[in-house]
Design a protein around this motif. Structure first.
Motif, PDB file in Angstrom:
ATOM      1  N   UNK A 247       0.826  -1.217   0.000  1.00  0.00           N
ATOM      2  CA  UNK A 247       0.000   0.000   0.000  1.00  0.00           C
ATOM      3  C   UNK A 247       0.854   1.258   0.000  1.00  0.00           C
ATOM      4  N   UNK A 248       2.010   1.205   0.641  1.00  0.00           N
ATOM      5  CA  UNK A 248       2.891   2.387   0.681  1.00  0.00           C
ATOM      6  C   UNK A 248       4.319   1.950   0.951  1.00  0.00           C
ATOM      7  N   UNK A 249       5.251   2.705   0.417  1.00  0.00           N
ATOM      8  CA  UNK A 249       6.680   2.475   0.667  1.00  0.00           C
ATOM      9  C   UNK A 249       7.310   3.817   1.009  1.00  0.00           C
ATOM     10  N   UNK A 250       7.908   3.891   2.187  1.00  0.00           N
ATOM     11  CA  UNK A 250       8.527   5.143   2.643  1.00  0.00           C
ATOM     12  C   UNK A 250      10.030   4.918   2.772  1.00  0.00           C
ATOM     13  N   UNK A 398      16.795   3.724   5.212  1.00  0.00           N
ATOM     14  CA  UNK A 398      15.708   3.078   5.943  1.00  0.00           C
ATOM     15  C   UNK A 398      14.480   2.978   5.049  1.00  0.00           C
ATOM     16  N   UNK A 399      13.827   1.813   5.086  1.00  0.00           N
ATOM     17  CA  UNK A 399      12.634   1.559   4.278  1.00  0.00           C
ATOM     18  C   UNK A 399      11.523   1.061   5.195  1.00  0.00           C
ATOM     19  N   UNK A 400      10.327   1.645   5.016  1.00  0.00           N
ATOM     20  CA  UNK A 400       9.147   1.167   5.756  1.00  0.00           C
ATOM     21  C   UNK A 400       8.035   0.914   4.747  1.00  0.00           C
ATOM     22  N   UNK A 414      13.035  -2.099   7.244  1.00  0.00           N
ATOM     23  CA  UNK A 414      14.371  -2.554   6.874  1.00  0.00           C
ATOM     24  C   UNK A 414      15.336  -1.398   6.825  1.00  0.00           C
ATOM     25  N   UNK A 415      16.606  -1.708   7.003  1.00  0.00           N
ATOM     26  CA  UNK A 415      17.624  -0.659   6.902  1.00  0.00           C
ATOM     27  C   UNK A 415      18.904  -1.267   6.368  1.00  0.00           C
ATOM     28  N   UNK A 436      20.709  -3.750  19.630  1.00  0.00           N
ATOM     29  CA  UNK A 436      21.706  -3.116  18.756  1.00  0.00           C
ATOM     30  C   UNK A 436      21.181  -3.145  17.331  1.00  0.00           C
ATOM     31  N   UNK A 437      21.261  -2.031  16.627  1.00  0.00           N
ATOM     32  CA  UNK A 437      20.718  -2.002  15.277  1.00  0.00           C
ATOM     33  C   UNK A 437      21.663  -2.680  14.297  1.00  0.00           C
ATOM     34  N   UNK A 438      21.092  -3.602  13.537  1.00  0.00           N
ATOM     35  CA  UNK A 438      21.851  -4.278  12.496  1.00  0.00           C
ATOM     36  C   UNK A 438      21.121  -4.091  11.173  1.00  0.00           C
ATOM     37  N   UNK A 439      21.636  -4.714  10.134  1.00  0.00           N
ATOM     38  CA  UNK A 439      21.005  -4.578   8.827  1.00  0.00           C
ATOM     39  C   UNK A 439      19.822  -5.540   8.719  1.00  0.00           C
ATOM     40  N   UNK A 440      18.661  -5.007   8.323  1.00  0.00           N
ATOM     41  CA  UNK A 440      17.485  -5.821   8.040  1.00  0.00           C
ATOM     42  C   UNK A 440      17.066  -5.484   6.613  1.00  0.00           C
ATOM     43  N   UNK A 441      17.410  -6.345   5.691  1.00  0.00           N
ATOM     44  CA  UNK A 441      17.189  -6.056   4.273  1.00  0.00           C
ATOM     45  C   UNK A 441      15.758  -6.367   3.854  1.00  0.00           C
TER      46      UNK A 441
END
Length: 752
Positions: A247-250, A398-400, A414-415, A436-441
């Protein structure tokens, strides 16, 4: 010019004397030379807080050496540390020498330096200053307050709880924080909640990605929107059957800035998180790095002064760091201009520098061969943090994405790290490693894309109480509340452990029974004085004294009046006890739990008329003594098994006529001679928690002890009379030299 330079430690003296050369004699005071006599009355409130000092017994020979050296010199240079403690030490040295008449006709100078390098020392000597009496007064006020609290509260604790206890002004607040957190954990009632987690695929069938149910019928789900398993599984079924589309990609880019260079508190916190060091160990290792390590045959101070709450970096250091970044990492990692940090704490003390390497060109790799393991780890941490503070920001993409189907909305986050920047070198530790923030593709997503939900799981969760304090989080809390100062935290935490007010479980503070009873009494009788807000206000007043805005005696007067009133009132208070539903079998009055020498016990509230009491093991009858098979070696009576503070021991059955006692079993003797006293040998013993250690048989005369097993085999590197054996899961069996500064070790092959 001939001058005597007085510093605090012999390691520092050795380094500085090489830098100054002929005409200068550098001697160490070995810390404070004067202190309050260990008896009541050293600070007298009835004489407007008249203070009496006396020379510390083992410092007389240090002062004699300074005295003798001054006979051939015309100048006394006081070069103790550049904080309140250092200023007070300089003043005490000068006062004692003045009383001796040693300073007649001598010039007195005060110098300070932020790093022990040739340039810094020579500049300090070329530009001497004078004593800062405002700092001295602030330190006198702090010492007097702590003395008055300790000598007033400790006897009160002896009367009201049990003998041998003691209290301190700042430690009592730290203990209160620990006990209140423990109470919060006990009273916490967990609440159940559920989340719906989905594994999704795009139509292209690429790598799966995760999403979570975010909203239903346009209404965002709160944390407790789903509170039972039946509803959760029903909702998971709906999600699994849904036909979702994007529906949306930010998308956005986020710049992550580096942390500032270390100050004392942040160094203690990160060394605790990343290296597992206690605050005390961190400061001990940092002290060695500051005072000087032998590098290429010369003693070199490797870091700047480590008791600081300033975030400033010198211009020379900034130039050197920027040059190193450009040469090593390239222009992309170098900001347009130096990054400057401002101290957030309103109570930041003297204008020191942040903690940094004295030369960024001395990389951790270059020093690995000259530093021991702990020194190298801490130096590496300081070096990386300081250099990273001047590197370019990291950039994260960053992607939501929101995925919708028939009133259900899933959200996927994801980031990716677009540019590492400072993260190439250093990432600040956290007290919650799982976060701890890691990469979430996420795969490439566009509005309208069809999404298949492969699986939807209903996951049960429960709210959790705030965790117990670790060293890092307690230091953070104390600093946030404005309690104590950078140089005091390590000592505060150590004192709580030494007094057995707290124990460490999984590196977290847990109050002992004694700690909780002491806290209960102090909060009940001195709730305002052991309140974080009040203690922080006292610290603010001491800061005002250091700035010359307030006199030190008015601070003492305003503290003492309400404190003395509270003490007088507490003298008449009942001894602390916990009520029970049990009644005394002798007089019928309620029984209460009290704290005694060996822990909790039940006692009649009718005391002293009724003296009935019994242990907390449930038995109302005194236990029959358990006979052993041994006879007393003094009177030949049977020995009985008794229970004491440190466990079981053998005592003579003829007590009190014969007071002979001995351990339950004779400790095993390793036969390895103790190198410190040359008399005893190492015996195998167990600590209170059951851990094996090796202690000199000449204890208490000799207190030398080892955690690793001593082996009667000389060290091939330094010739020490023995080595030790260490067994770990990671490295197997190793032989190591126990001599300080040697560092020899070898792997021992396992027997087939």
């Amino acid at each position: 010019m001939s001058a005597v330079v007085v510093v605090e430690s012999p390691a520092k003296a050795k380094t500085i004397e090489k830098y100054l050369g002929k005409g200068y004699k550098v001697l160490a005071s070995y810390g404070h030379v004067r202190a309050f006599p260990k008896k009541d009355g050293s600070v007298d409130p009835n004489q407007d807080f008249l203070i009496k000092y006396e020379v510390i017994a083992d410092k007389k020979k240090r002062l004699d050496a300074i005295d003798k050296a001054l006979e051939k010199a015309d100048t006394l240079i006081l070069a103790s540390d550049l904080d309140r403690e250092g200023e007070a030490i300089a003043w005490h040295v000068a006062e004692v020498l003045r009383e001796r008449g040693s300073l007649q006709g001598k010039t007195i100078q005060r110098i300070t330096f932020n790093e022990i390098t040739k340039k810094a020392i020579q500049e300090a000597v070329a530009n001497p200053g004078t004593m800062d009496m405002q700092l001295v007064d602030a330190q006198q006020a702090r010492s007097a307050l702590d003395y008055l609290v300790g000598f007033t509260l400790s006897p009160l604790l002896w009367r009201k709880i049990r003998s041998g206890l003691s209290a301190g002004r700042v430690q009592s607040v730290a203990l209160r924080l620990i006990c209140e957190r423990e109470q919060h954990i006990r009273e916490f009632k967990a609440k159940e909640f559920w989340t719906i987690d989905a594994t999704c695929l795009t139509a292209a069938g690429a790598v799966p990605f995760d999403a979570q149910l975010h909203a239903v019928d346009g209404e965002k789900l709160g944390k407790f929107a789903i509170t039972d398993g039946v509803s959760a599984k029903t909702m998971a079924g709906r999600v699994e059957r849904g036909s979702f589309q994007v529906a949306s990609v930010d998308k956005k880019q986020v710049r992550q800035q580096p942390s500032p260079p270390f100050i004392t508190t942040t160094l203690q916190m990160d060394a605790s998180r990343k290296l597992g060091f206690t605050a005390r160990k961190t400061m001990q290792v940092a002290q060695k790095l500051y005072e000087g390590i032998e590098v290429d045959g010369e003693p070199v101070g490797l870091i700047t002064y480590m008791r600081t709450d300033s975030l400033t970096l010198s211009e020379d250091a900034l130039v050197e760091m920027r040059s190193h970044i450009q040469q090593t990492y390239g222009d992309a990692y170098l900001p347009d201009k130096p990054r400057r940090f401002k101290t957030n704490s309103k109570n930041a003390q003297e204008a020191h520098e942040a903690i940094r390497p004295t030369a960024i060109s001395r990389t951790p790799e270059a020093l690995k061969s000259v530093l021991d393991a702990d020194e190298w780890k801490l130096y590496k941490l300081i070096w990386k943090r300081a250099l990273a503070s001047q590197m370019e920001a990291a950039v994260l993409d960053q992607v939501r994405a929101d995925l919708e189907s028939g009133g259900l909305s899933l959200r996927a986050n994801g980031s990716t790290l677009a540019f590492p920047g400072f993260r190439t070198l250093y990432i600040e530790g956290t007290d919650e490693p799982a976060k701890q923030d890691g990469e979430r593709l996420l795969p490439p997503l566009a509005v309208g894309d069809q999404i298949e939900v492969k699986q939807a799981d209903a996951r049960q969760h429960f709210t959790e109480p705030k965790p117990r304090f670790s060293e890092a989080t307690l230091v953070k809390e104390l600093e946030a509340d404005g309690i104590g100062r950078p140089s005091t935290y390590a000592n505060i935490l150590n004192v709580l452990r030494e007094r057995k007010y707290v124990e460490m479980e999984k590196k977290r503070f847990v109050p002992t029974d004694v700690g909780e009873w002491v806290n209960k009494f102090l909060v009940g009788s001195f709730s305002d004085i052991v309140a974080p807000k009040f203690t922080a206000e006292v610290e603010d007043r001491l800061d005002a004294v250091a700035r010359g805005e307030e006199g030190w005696k008015p601070v003492l007067r305003e503290f003492w009046a309400p404190f003395k009133e509270a003490v007088d009132k507490a003298l008449g208070a009942e001894r602390p006890a916990e009520e029970t539903d049990e009644t005394c079998p002798e007089c019928g009055k309620p029984m209460a739990i009290k704290l005694g020498r060996y822990g909790k016990f039940l006692a009649c509230t009718g005391y002293p008329a009724c003296k009935h009491a019994r242990p907390m093991n449930g038995s109302s009858e005194p236990e029959e003594p358990e006979l052993s098979d041994k006879l007393c070696d003094k009177c030949q009576s049977p020995m009985v098994i008794k229970h004491g503070r440190f466990g079981k021991f053998l005592g003579c059955s003829a007590y009190p006529k014969c007071k002979n006692i001995q351990p339950m079993e004779k400790p095993e003797d390793t036969g390895v001679r103790c190198p410190e006293c040359g008399e005893g040998t190492f015996l195998v013993k167990k600590s209170r928690r059951g851990k094996v250690f090796y202690s000199c048989s000449a204890y208490p005369k000799c207190k030398n002890a080892l955690w690793n097993k001593p082996i009667a085999q000389p060290c091939p590197a330094c010739g020490a009379s023995f080595v030790t054996e260490k067994i770990s899961k990671r490295n197997g069996t190793e032989h190591l030299c126990a001599s300080e500064g040697c560092g020899w070790k070898e792997q021992v092959a396992e027997a087939e």
